[in-house]
Motif scaffolding. Structure first.
Motif, mmCIF file in Angstrom:
data_model
loop_
_atom_site.group_PDB
_atom_site.id
_atom_site.type_symbol
_atom_site.label_atom_id
_atom_site.label_comp_id
_atom_site.label_asym_id
_atom_site.label_seq_id
_atom_site.Cartn_x
_atom_site.Cartn_y
_atom_site.Cartn_z
ATOM 1 N N PRO A 1 0.805 -1.232 0.000
ATOM 2 C CA PRO A 1 0.000 0.000 0.000
ATOM 3 C C PRO A 1 0.829 1.269 0.000
ATOM 4 C CG PRO A 1 0.024 -1.006 2.178
ATOM 5 C CD PRO A 1 0.688 -1.989 1.270
ATOM 6 N N GLY A 2 2.060 1.218 0.479
ATOM 7 C CA GLY A 2 2.910 2.413 0.507
ATOM 8 C C GLY A 2 3.521 2.714 -0.844
ATOM 9 N N PHE A 3 4.319 3.788 -0.903
ATOM 10 C CA PHE A 3 4.975 4.258 -2.132
ATOM 11 C C PHE A 3 6.195 3.384 -2.405
ATOM 12 C CE2 PHE A 3 8.156 6.664 -4.353
ATOM 13 C CZ PHE A 3 7.480 7.461 -5.249
ATOM 14 N N VAL A 4 6.315 2.844 -3.632
ATOM 15 C CA VAL A 4 7.480 2.067 -4.055
ATOM 16 C C VAL A 4 7.814 2.472 -5.482
ATOM 17 C CG1 VAL A 4 8.476 -0.207 -4.460
ATOM 18 C CG2 VAL A 4 6.879 0.125 -2.573
ATOM 19 N N ALA B 1 2.696 5.079 -5.977
ATOM 20 C CA ALA B 1 3.615 5.969 -6.691
ATOM 21 C C ALA B 1 2.926 6.639 -7.863
ATOM 22 C CB ALA B 1 4.841 5.192 -7.161
ATOM 23 N N ASN B 2 2.117 5.891 -8.621
ATOM 24 C CA ASN B 2 1.381 6.486 -9.741
ATOM 25 C C ASN B 2 0.370 7.521 -9.253
ATOM 26 O OD1 ASN B 2 1.859 5.174 -12.603
ATOM 27 N ND2 ASN B 2 2.108 3.528 -11.098
ATOM 28 N N TYR C 1 4.275 12.370 3.300
ATOM 29 C CA TYR C 1 4.938 11.067 3.216
ATOM 30 C C TYR C 1 6.364 11.178 3.750
ATOM 31 C CZ TYR C 1 1.536 8.314 0.567
ATOM 32 O OH TYR C 1 0.444 7.591 0.186
ATOM 33 N N GLN C 2 6.813 10.134 4.438
ATOM 34 C CA GLN C 2 8.204 9.993 4.838
ATOM 35 C C GLN C 2 8.873 9.029 3.863
ATOM 36 O OE1 GLN C 2 9.899 11.553 7.343
ATOM 37 N NE2 GLN C 2 11.744 10.560 6.579
ATOM 38 N N PHE C 3 9.915 9.498 3.155
ATOM 39 C CA PHE C 3 10.567 8.723 2.116
ATOM 40 C C PHE C 3 11.956 8.282 2.563
ATOM 41 C CE2 PHE C 3 7.506 11.267 -0.224
ATOM 42 C CZ PHE C 3 6.986 10.354 -1.126
ATOM 43 N N GLU C 4 12.359 7.116 2.077
ATOM 44 C CA GLU C 4 13.730 6.630 2.219
ATOM 45 C C GLU C 4 14.177 6.074 0.873
ATOM 46 O OE1 GLU C 4 14.420 3.934 5.373
ATOM 47 O OE2 GLU C 4 13.733 5.310 6.962
ATOM 48 N N ALA C 5 15.465 6.298 0.555
ATOM 49 C CA ALA C 5 16.014 5.840 -0.727
ATOM 50 C C ALA C 5 17.311 5.088 -0.478
ATOM 51 C CB ALA C 5 16.265 7.020 -1.668
ATOM 52 N N LEU C 6 17.542 4.053 -1.285
ATOM 53 C CA LEU C 6 18.742 3.221 -1.165
ATOM 54 C C LEU C 6 19.280 2.930 -2.559
ATOM 55 C CD1 LEU C 6 20.644 1.485 0.618
ATOM 56 C CD2 LEU C 6 19.065 -0.419 0.253
ATOM 57 N N MET D 1 13.214 3.602 -3.933
ATOM 58 C CA MET D 1 12.626 4.648 -3.099
ATOM 59 C C MET D 1 11.280 4.151 -2.570
ATOM 60 S SD MET D 1 11.934 8.640 -4.109
ATOM 61 C CE MET D 1 13.613 8.778 -4.696
ATOM 62 N N VAL D 2 11.130 4.211 -1.240
ATOM 63 C CA VAL D 2 9.880 3.799 -0.592
ATOM 64 C C VAL D 2 9.382 4.950 0.256
ATOM 65 C CG1 VAL D 2 10.480 1.355 -0.605
ATOM 66 C CG2 VAL D 2 11.132 2.763 1.345
ATOM 67 N N GLY D 3 8.059 5.002 0.441
ATOM 68 C CA GLY D 3 7.463 6.075 1.234
ATOM 69 C C GLY D 3 6.255 5.583 2.009
ATOM 70 N N VAL D 4 6.042 6.193 3.187
ATOM 71 C CA VAL D 4 4.933 5.828 4.061
ATOM 72 C C VAL D 4 4.134 7.093 4.358
ATOM 73 C CG1 VAL D 4 4.286 4.842 6.293
ATOM 74 C CG2 VAL D 4 6.288 3.967 5.068
ATOM 75 N N ASP D 5 2.802 6.978 4.322
ATOM 76 C CA ASP D 5 1.908 8.098 4.611
ATOM 77 C C ASP D 5 1.925 8.381 6.115
ATOM 78 O OD1 ASP D 5 0.008 10.020 4.735
ATOM 79 O OD2 ASP D 5 -1.602 8.852 3.827
ATOM 80 N N ILE D 6 2.410 9.571 6.494
ATOM 81 C CA ILE D 6 2.471 9.951 7.916
ATOM 82 C C ILE D 6 1.624 11.196 8.161
ATOM 83 C CG2 ILE D 6 4.780 8.960 8.248
ATOM 84 C CD1 ILE D 6 5.887 11.838 8.030
ATOM 85 N N SER D 7 0.576 11.369 7.357
ATOM 86 C CA SER D 7 -0.253 12.574 7.488
ATOM 87 C C SER D 7 -0.867 12.677 8.874
ATOM 88 C CB SER D 7 -1.346 12.565 6.415
ATOM 89 O OG SER D 7 -0.790 12.493 5.127
ATOM 90 N N ALA D 8 -1.393 11.551 9.393
ATOM 91 C CA ALA D 8 -2.039 11.602 10.713
ATOM 92 C C ALA D 8 -1.022 11.919 11.805
ATOM 93 C CB ALA D 8 -2.723 10.259 10.992
ATOM 94 N N GLN D 9 0.161 11.274 11.739
ATOM 95 C CA GLN D 9 1.193 11.556 12.743
ATOM 96 C C GLN D 9 1.661 13.004 12.650
ATOM 97 O OE1 GLN D 9 0.909 9.022 10.677
ATOM 98 N NE2 GLN D 9 2.180 7.251 11.269
#
Length: 568
Positions: free
Chosen positions: A288-291, A307-308, A365-370, A382-390
């Motif tokens: 479900p997260g960004f990939v 991602a799309n 979104y909080q993103f991390e890239a490797l 690159m992956v990302g997680v929705d942190i809108s509520a936090q």
């Protein structure tokens, strides 16, 4: 017709001979002597240039020392003329200094930078800053003390230095050229004796070998060990070539068998990798997260639904597009551009980005890239997680930590932070600002008679009125209870006007649920840097001034100094 054919044939033969002549090997002596001559010329130019550069620097140093000595010599007379302000004498001294052959310009200025005397030997000659000396001018009293008067500045130019250099360049150049010529001739003779003649004899033996039937070199006894070693190594090479040919034939048959077996293994491995790739694609698309997977040149190789949705355009697939050209990342300072740069340089990175949707709330979104791999084979995952509520919860907690819940005004903690930042920014400029400590008069009876709900309504109304009495760059805070503190970026002369506006606004009646309340205020002002240079000093000074206003009869302001009261 036959003659034309012969001429054409001759021209074709000459054209074929020219490249052959150009590629024909030349004698070693000629090549070696030509190389020595070229390197000798380069070395001679470098040595001569270095010597001239050293002479140039020495002359520049001598010029600066001469100008410094000249300045020290004339300093007493110039200082005496400047002390008595004898303008004609100053000009005469400047002209006298300027008559020196190295001097281009002379300036005599006072402490305020005004030029009292100026002399230029040649108007169009440029002054060099690194060929300039300055000598401070002092007037010495009989008791030994001295007073600064101004500066004597004497300058020269690069053209004067070059004129000095030309006088020594010719003799130094001839001497160096003679030394280098002798060295070049000696090196050429030594090279011919030790290298050219032995190799010429070896070349003759090799040419005879080409016409003979034997496949080995036979030079006989030779006094040069290097040539004997070369002959032995060449004969061993011929023998190894024959042996290697037989070994290559045997090895080729073995390699063909191994290649066929390896091909079968690779086909099986490719089928396994294809199945693993299809499984990986299905797994990524279900996350479900960004990939997103990007190649080293920025091409998007893989993107899931999230991602799309965030980066894609309606009706256009994200895969196959270039990362740097995506319309959703058109802003050059977009956080994902910096994240991509971190991954390319450091191998990994993280970033946070907010996306504004056409419908619905913005998403953070909080993103991390490797980065995996190097060079053109590198891939960035690159992956990302929705942190809108936090993020919303974090912003709410930050607001509650620095604001009063009842009035919405900044609390004491945020006031101290703003006050500390203001002190740091104005510490060197010493720009004044003020604190106003406000305490409401007769507020406690409202709480006692009408209840805390009525008191809260009064405090909310007072907070709203205080905001309207100050400018946007000023800060209104609730200090606690019925106390308010204002951080005012206003000149001292404007404080009485602000105090009058605050007192007038607070004393206006407050209506709440059919009841009518009226309060007043006692205000104490503290001015930076007059009343303190730290947050606590300024707060204590403003609090003390507020108590003086309350003791003087309330509903008034205390500015802490008689001159300021007079300005009111």
């Amino acid at each position: 017709m036959a003659g034309a054919t012969e001429r054409c044939s001759a021209r074709c033969t000459n054209a074929q001979r020219k490249p052959a002549a150009m590629n024909r090997p030349r004698p070693l002596a000629r090549v070696l002597l030509r190389r020595i001559a070229v390197w000798y010329l380069l070395f001679a130019v470098a040595v001569t240039g270095t010597q001239l550069y050293i002479e140039y620097r020495n002359i520049r140093q001598d010029v600066v020392q001469t100008l410094d000595a000249l300045a020290r010599t004339f300093t007493p007379g110039v200082a005496a003329a400047l002390w008595d302000y004898q303008e004609d004498l100053l000009k005469s001294l400047a002209r006298g200094i300027g008559e020196h052959t190295l001097v281009v310009a002379v300036d005599i200025s006072d402490l305020h930078g005004r030029i009292n005397a100026h002399y230029r030997t040649t108007p169009d000659e440029t002054v060099a800053e690194n060929l300039t000396v300055q000598q401070p001018l002092y007037h010495r009293f009989e008791d030994g003390q001295q007073e600064a008067l101004g500066t004597l500045r004497i300058a020269s130019s690069t053209s004067r230095v070059l004129a000095q250099l030309r006088s020594v360049a010719l003799s130094a150049g001839l001497f160096i050229a003679a030394q280098l010529l002798f060295l070049g001739v000696a090196l050429a003779l030594l090279a011919r004796l030790l290298v050219v003649e032995p190799l010429t004899r070896f070349s003759e033996q090799v040419s005879h070998l080409k016409t003979g039937e034997e496949q080995q070199i036979d030079l006989g006894a030779t006094p040069i060990s290097e040539i004997a070693t070369l002959q032995q190594g060449f004969n061993q090479l011929l023998q190894r070539v024959a042996e290697s040919h037989q070994a290559i034939t045997t090895t080729n048959a073995s390699l063909e068998r191994r290649i066929a077996e390896r091909t079968r293994n690779l086909d099986e491995r490719n089928r396994e990798l294809r199945r693993e790739h299809e499984l990986t694609l299905a797994l990524v698309r279900s996350i479900p997260g960004f990939v997103c997977v990007i190649s080293s040149n920025g091409a998007i190789l893989l993107a899931n639904a999230a991602a799309n949705r965030l980066l894609g355009s309606p009706g256009v697939a994200l895969v196959g597009q270039n990362w740097a050209l995506l319309p959703t990342l058109a802003a050059p300072d977009h956080p994902l551009h910096d994240l991509m740069h971190q991954a390319q340089i450091n191998g990994q990175g993280n970033a946070q980005a907010t996306f504004t949707a056409t419908t619905g709330p913005a998403q953070t979104y909080q993103f991390e890239a490797l980065r995996i791999g190097q060079g053109s084979d590198a891939r960035i995952i690159m992956v990302g997680v929705d942190i809108s509520a936090q993020q919303e919860q974090k912003l709410l907690l930050q607001h509650l930590a620095f604001h009063d819940r009842l009035t919405g005004l900044p609390n004491r903690a945020l006031l101290l932070e703003h006050l500390d930042n203001t002190l740091r920014s104005t510490r060197y400029q010493q720009q004044p600002f003020a604190l106003a400590f406000i305490d409401l008069d007769q507020f406690k009876p409202i709480n006692d008679s009408a209840g805390h709900e009525a008191g809260d309504a009064v405090l909310q109304e007072i907070a709203s009125r205080l905001r309207q009495c100050v400018r946007e760059q000023d800060l209104v805070s609730r200090h606690g209870g019925d106390e308010f503190v204002l951080l005012l970026h206003s000149p001292a002369q404007g404080l009485p006007r602000i105090a009058y506006a605050i007192l007038e606004a607070i004393t206006q009646p407050i209506h709440w649920q059919g009841a009518r309340f009226q309060v007043s205020a006692s205000i104490g002002f503290a001015l930076f840097p007059r009343d303190g240079t730290s947050p606590q000093q300024l707060l204590d000074a403003a609090d003390a001034a507020m108590y003086r206003a309350k003791q003087a009869g309330r509903n008034r302001a205390d500015f802490g100094s008689a001159p300021l009261l007079a300005a009111q």
